[in-house]
Design a protein around this motif. Structure first.
Motif, short mmCIF file in Angstrom:
data_model
loop_
_atom_site.label_atom_id
_atom_site.label_comp_id
_atom_site.label_asym_id
_atom_site.label_seq_id
_atom_site.Cartn_x
_atom_site.Cartn_y
_atom_site.Cartn_z
N SER A 101 0.81 -1.23 0.00
CA SER A 101 0.00 0.00 0.00
C SER A 101 0.83 1.26 0.00
O SER A 101 0.35 2.32 -0.40
CB SER A 101 -0.94 0.00 1.22
OG SER A 101 -1.79 -1.11 1.18
N GLY A 102 2.07 1.20 0.47
CA GLY A 102 2.88 2.41 0.49
C GLY A 102 4.02 2.33 1.48
O GLY A 102 4.33 1.27 2.04
N ALA A 103 4.66 3.48 1.72
CA ALA A 103 5.80 3.60 2.63
C ALA A 103 5.44 4.57 3.74
O ALA A 103 4.83 5.62 3.50
CB ALA A 103 7.03 4.08 1.87
N TYR A 104 5.82 4.23 4.97
CA TYR A 104 5.49 5.04 6.14
C TYR A 104 6.76 5.32 6.93
O TYR A 104 7.57 4.43 7.16
CB TYR A 104 4.47 4.31 7.02
CG TYR A 104 3.31 3.73 6.25
CD1 TYR A 104 2.35 4.56 5.68
CD2 TYR A 104 3.20 2.36 6.06
CE1 TYR A 104 1.28 4.04 4.96
CE2 TYR A 104 2.14 1.82 5.34
CZ TYR A 104 1.19 2.66 4.79
OH TYR A 104 0.15 2.14 4.07
N THR A 120 -2.23 -2.18 12.51
CA THR A 120 -2.89 -0.88 12.61
C THR A 120 -2.09 0.25 11.97
O THR A 120 -2.52 1.40 12.02
CB THR A 120 -3.14 -0.52 14.10
OG1 THR A 120 -1.88 -0.44 14.79
CG2 THR A 120 -4.01 -1.58 14.76
N LEU A 121 -0.96 -0.09 11.35
CA LEU A 121 -0.11 0.95 10.75
C LEU A 121 -0.68 1.38 9.40
O LEU A 121 -0.73 0.59 8.45
CB LEU A 121 1.30 0.42 10.58
CG LEU A 121 2.32 1.41 10.02
CD1 LEU A 121 2.49 2.61 10.93
CD2 LEU A 121 3.67 0.73 9.78
N THR A 122 -1.08 2.64 9.32
CA THR A 122 -1.64 3.16 8.06
C THR A 122 -1.03 4.51 7.67
O THR A 122 -1.43 5.10 6.66
CB THR A 122 -3.16 3.34 8.18
OG1 THR A 122 -3.46 4.20 9.29
CG2 THR A 122 -3.85 1.99 8.37
N GLY A 123 -0.06 5.01 8.45
CA GLY A 123 0.54 6.30 8.13
C GLY A 123 1.77 6.53 8.98
O GLY A 123 2.22 5.67 9.73
#
Length: 394
Positions: free
Chosen positions: A197-200, A235-238
């Motif tokens: 989904s991406g990089a945080y 729970t990591l989304t950002g």
């Protein structure tokens, strides 16, 4: 085909690529050859009976041009099913080798890929390549070989992945510089977490030393000079801040930290203290457990059980976590501060410390049966060896 055979195939291929130029050159020249071209004519000595051959450029237009040897740098490979993935720093790509047919495909990635990781014991999943030259990470689908590239921590030089390679982590490992000062823009207190989904960006403690992933892939544990940061990947989304939990008051270079495979508990020791630090990674609670001497090694023998080595008295304790270590503290009647602990125990076996009254039993070489919540039979330990490395180890 097992992993060792696959690695041998890769080594053979890499050796062939790296030495192709030398092989062709030696076949042409022999072992003692010189070539000189002075513009008016060349003197070529092929080493045959010391004969000479004058090459006049006006009479011979097919002048020989020596081959130029090319060298390639490769990192440790990732194995997914029958495919072996090798980062090629020189070609800015990942070489994908079919271990059954030895067919090689090149997958372009970012600039200067230096490290590569993939899933463990799986025939499918993601392969992650750290492109150190462009501060990016490329995700390769191990089945389709399709790629996706993400921005990552600037100048990151270390890479780790979860067991299924769903998640990858990038950080800057100061130890890899061998004493050389890092560039001013290097971030020593953050890590980059990546999934499809991406990089945080995750702020943690200063000087990240290691990133570990729980066996179930749910938690990431970041070990820094300031302590341990635990990240719930479900729970990591950002971008977030994961504050570190201090482990024990000592020089970080003197610490050894072991983390439960479930990511729930950590135990730390220092090379200068007669104590252990027991940390609940879920709540952040910490308990200091005094010992009669400085422990020299920690290891998880099974999930929920930790081995503590204390060579001065020749004892190895296997304790359940947390109950065993907490009961051990009660049994040994710790004295504050632990670095000054002296409970009147002799060097022979701590007979004067009232250990029998504490339920510790006989600490002989045959085994230890403890009422302190610990099953410490020697046969369960596999005769562990002490390790004195000051760095954090699994």
């Amino acid at each position: 085909m097992n992993k060792l055979t696959k690695y041998l195939c890769v080594a053979a291929l890499v050796g062939t690529w790296g030495c192709a130029s030398d092989a062709n050159s030696d076949a042409f020249y022999g072992n003692n050859s010189t070539y000189e071209n002075n513009g008016n004519g060349g003197q070529y000595d092929a080493g045959f009976n010391n004969g000479s051959y004058t090459n006049n450029t006006t009479n011979n237009t097919n002048n020989f041009v020596p081959e130029v040897e090319e060298e390639y740098d490769f990192s440790a490979p990732a194995v997914v099913g029958d495919r072996v993935f090798v980062a090629n720093e020189t070609l800015n790509s990942v070489a994908v080798i079919d271990s059954s047919t030895l067919r090689v495909q090149n997958v372009p990635v970012g600039f200067l890929p230096t490290e590569i990781v993939g899933p463990k014991n799986s025939a499918t999943g993601n392969v992650w390549a750290l492109n150190a030259g462009s501060s990016t990470v490329s995700r390769i689908d191990a089945t389709t070989l399709k790629t996706q590239t993400y921005r990552a921590l600037r100048r990151g030089n270390a890479l780790a992945a979860s067991v299924d390679a769903t998640w990858a982590f990038v950080w800057f490992d100061l130890a890899k510089l061998d004493g050389v000062a890092p560039a001013p823009e290097v971030d020593l207190a953050s890590v980059t977490a990546l999934n499809e989904s991406g990089a945080y960006q995750i702020a943690v403690g200063f000087n990240v030393r290691e990133v570990r992933l729980s066996d179930d892939g749910r938690f990431a544990v970041v070990i820094s000079d300031d302590g341990i940061s635990r990240i719930d990947l479900n729970t990591l989304t950002g971008d977030v801040f994961a504050p570190p939990i201090p482990v024990i008051d000592a020089d970080p270079d003197d610490l050894e930290i072991v983390v439960d495979p479930t990511g729930s508990w950590a135990v730390a020791r220092a090379a200068t203290q007669r104590a252990l630090s027991l940390i609940n990674l879920e709540t952040g609670e910490k308990e200091l457990i005094a010992l009669p001497e400085i422990p020299t090694d920690l290891d998880w023998v099974t999930p929920g059980r930790v081995l503590v080595s204390m060579p001065r008295t020749g004892n190895h304790f296997v304790a359940t976590v947390p109950e065993g270590l907490q009961n051990l503290a009660d049994a040994l009647q710790p004295i504050d501060p632990p670095v000054e602990l002296d409970a009147g125990m002799d060097d022979a076996g701590m007979d004067d410390a009232g250990m029998d009254d504490a339920g510790m039993g006989d600490m002989g070489d045959v085994g230890i049966e403890a009422d302190a919540g610990m099953d410490m039979a020697v046969e369960d330990m596999g005769q562990p060896q002490a390790r004195t490395s000051p760095r954090s180890t699994v």
